[in-house]
Design a protein around this motif. Structure first.
Motif, short mmCIF file in Angstrom:
data_model
loop_
_atom_site.label_atom_id
_atom_site.label_comp_id
_atom_site.label_asym_id
_atom_site.label_seq_id
_atom_site.Cartn_x
_atom_site.Cartn_y
_atom_site.Cartn_z
N THR A 70 -37.13 15.77 24.88
CA THR A 70 -36.63 16.19 23.57
C THR A 70 -37.54 17.20 22.89
O THR A 70 -37.32 17.55 21.73
CB THR A 70 -36.44 14.97 22.64
N ARG A 71 -38.54 17.68 23.61
CA ARG A 71 -39.55 18.56 23.01
C ARG A 71 -38.94 19.79 22.37
O ARG A 71 -39.35 20.22 21.28
CB ARG A 71 -40.56 18.97 24.09
N TRP A 79 -47.15 19.47 20.06
CA TRP A 79 -45.81 19.35 20.65
C TRP A 79 -45.85 19.10 22.14
O TRP A 79 -44.86 18.69 22.72
CB TRP A 79 -44.96 20.56 20.28
N HIS A 110 -45.53 15.38 22.99
CA HIS A 110 -44.23 14.82 22.61
C HIS A 110 -43.33 14.72 23.85
O HIS A 110 -43.42 15.54 24.77
CB HIS A 110 -43.57 15.74 21.56
N ASN A 136 -35.95 20.21 21.22
CA ASN A 136 -34.98 19.97 20.15
C ASN A 136 -35.57 20.39 18.81
O ASN A 136 -34.86 20.80 17.91
CB ASN A 136 -34.58 18.48 20.14
N MET A 137 -36.90 20.29 18.70
CA MET A 137 -37.69 20.79 17.56
C MET A 137 -37.57 19.93 16.29
O MET A 137 -38.42 20.03 15.43
CB MET A 137 -37.31 22.24 17.18
N ARG A 138 -36.56 19.09 16.18
CA ARG A 138 -36.36 18.36 14.93
C ARG A 138 -36.42 16.85 15.12
O ARG A 138 -36.02 16.10 14.25
CB ARG A 138 -35.03 18.78 14.28
N GLN A 139 -36.93 16.42 16.27
CA GLN A 139 -37.05 14.99 16.54
C GLN A 139 -38.38 14.47 16.00
O GLN A 139 -39.39 15.16 16.01
CB GLN A 139 -36.98 14.74 18.04
N PRO A 140 -38.43 13.22 15.54
CA PRO A 140 -39.72 12.62 15.15
C PRO A 140 -40.62 12.51 16.37
O PRO A 140 -40.13 12.42 17.51
CB PRO A 140 -39.32 11.26 14.60
#
Length: 421
Positions: A282-283, A275, A278, A285-289
């Motif tokens: 948006t790190r 992570w 990433h 947000n937890m649910r992003q590709p």
């Protein structure tokens, strides 16, 4: 420069040294009588800056006072802490900030980099290393060969010194690449050899490797904070280094990593992910590709250990204050004086195997003593001198310009002379 063999001369050199004040910034190990040891093993573990304790204490206090909110409220917020190190580290290795990140440990970083830059085919799969590479480098590349299904013995190409010599010749590397370059996928070379102290021409290595469509990586464990590798201008694809030697960050501390800017935005390079590489926007947000970051940060995996980074920050702040140009200038003078005194012993049993050209070495001199064994090293230790013994007959000594003095060098050689008698 003409050196002299007297103690008065060594002391005069120290008085004239504009960096002599730096010694007081470090804890010098002392013997049971409270006298400073002569410490010549900064090439294995650098000394502790006196400021390190305060830097770490700051993070301990913020942890105590803020708990998890220290990620945002600490004096040095933990969330972006690695970014506080980037610019100073980049200056030390001659890189752009986008090309450098502090993370993990050295061999871990080399493996992560080889995931991206060692992409063998059935016909172009070999890895070239120097024959006397540090063991961890050898083990790492052997395991990479085996992981990809190749025979490690058959797939490992060694750049060797000629018979009767200790140092590597660039023309021999040229010959290897001319003969086997079409089969070699990766050059993984130690920029400064741990045993001889030879500083190799990194830019030339990159040019030769790239001419044969090979990727080029450099291990700077014995180079970072010692020589000026100018990584960006060298054109190497990647590099990695530890920080506990010349960078004085403490035993087992985090390592550094370099990925050349030409790869900074190549997001489809194969790599392992976590992570922390990433997109930081948006790190959480937890649910992003997965959206890989550009630059060297794109090889991170996990959030950084702050206490280790605090120790690195303490050291890098000193480097920033002094600058590598000034350190290299003193290093060449200090090591030149050391070389002069060793040669003045006049014994056929003593040979410096490190290059005599200051541009081809860092601050380490490897002193070969004919027919010696480790008892010689022990005798030096008994005389409160900390050096490093390497089989079969070499004493590695590194007068580090940050904290070693010309008088240190003088007294070390005087003791060596007495021990040899």
């Amino acid at each position: 420069m003409k050196y002299q063999t007297t103690l008065d001369y060594a002391q005069r050199l120290d008085q004239e040294d504009p960096l002599s004040y730096l010694r007081n910034e470090y804890h010098i190990p002392k013997n049971i009588k409270g006298k400073d040891w002569l410490y010549f093993t900064g090439n294995s573990l650098g000394l502790q800056p006196k400021a390190t304790q305060d830097y770490i204490q700051q993070e301990l206090d913020d942890w105590a006072n803020y708990g998890v909110e220290g990620h945002f409220e600490a004096a040095n917020p933990w969330m972006p802490y690695h970014e506080f190190l980037t610019e100073n580290m980049a200056k030390i290795v001659g890189a752009k900030p986008i090309e450098v990140v502090v993370m993990n440990t050295l061999t871990t970083n080399l493996h992560l980099l080889m995931v991206s830059f060692y992409q063998p085919t059935k016909t172009k799969y070999k890895i070239l290393i120097e024959s006397d590479a540090f063991p961890s480098d050898r083990y790492a590349v052997q395991s990479q060969l085996e992981f990809h299904g190749f025979d490690a013995k058959e797939g490992l190409v060694e750049w060797k010194p000629r018979d009767g010599e200790e140092l590597l010749r660039m023309e021999d590397l040229e010959t290897i690449l001319e003969e086997q370059g079409d089969e070699i996928s990766l050059l993984m070379i130690g920029g400064v050899n741990y045993y001889t102290g030879q500083y190799l021409d990194i830019k030339r290595i990159a040019q030769l490797g790239h001419a044969k469509n090979c990727m080029v990586g450099i291990d700077l464990a014995h180079g970072a904070g010692n020589i000026q590798p100018n990584l960006h201008d060298s054109g190497v694809d990647f590099a990695a280094w530890c920080t506990y030697k010349y960078l004085n960050s403490g035993p087992g501390s985090l390592a550094g990593l370099f990925v050349h800017e030409k790869h900074a935005h190549t997001k489809d390079l194969p790599r392992f992910s976590g992570w922390w590489n990433h997109n930081k926007e948006t790190r959480f947000n937890m649910r992003q590709p997965f959206d890989v970051m550009s630059g060297a940060e794109g090889w991170q995996l996990s959030n950084p250990p702050i206490l280790s980074m605090a120790a690195i920050k303490a050291s890098l702040d000193l480097f920033e204050k002094v600058g590598m140009d000034a350190l290299r200038k003193k290093s060449e003078k200090l090591t030149g004086y050391f070389e002069f005194l060793i040669n003045e012993i006049g014994s056929r049993d003593i040979k410096i195997i490190t290059p005599s050209n200051p541009k081809e070495r860092g601050c380490q001199l490897s002193i070969q003593v004919k027919n010696a064994d480790k008892s010689l090293h022990q005798k030096l230790t008994d005389n409160h001198i900390i050096t490093d013994w390497r089989e079969p007959d070499v004493i590695r000594c590194a007068p580090v310009p940050m904290y070693n003095s010309f008088e240190d060098v003088y007294r070390m050689v005087e003791t060596l002379k007495n021990v040899l008698k």
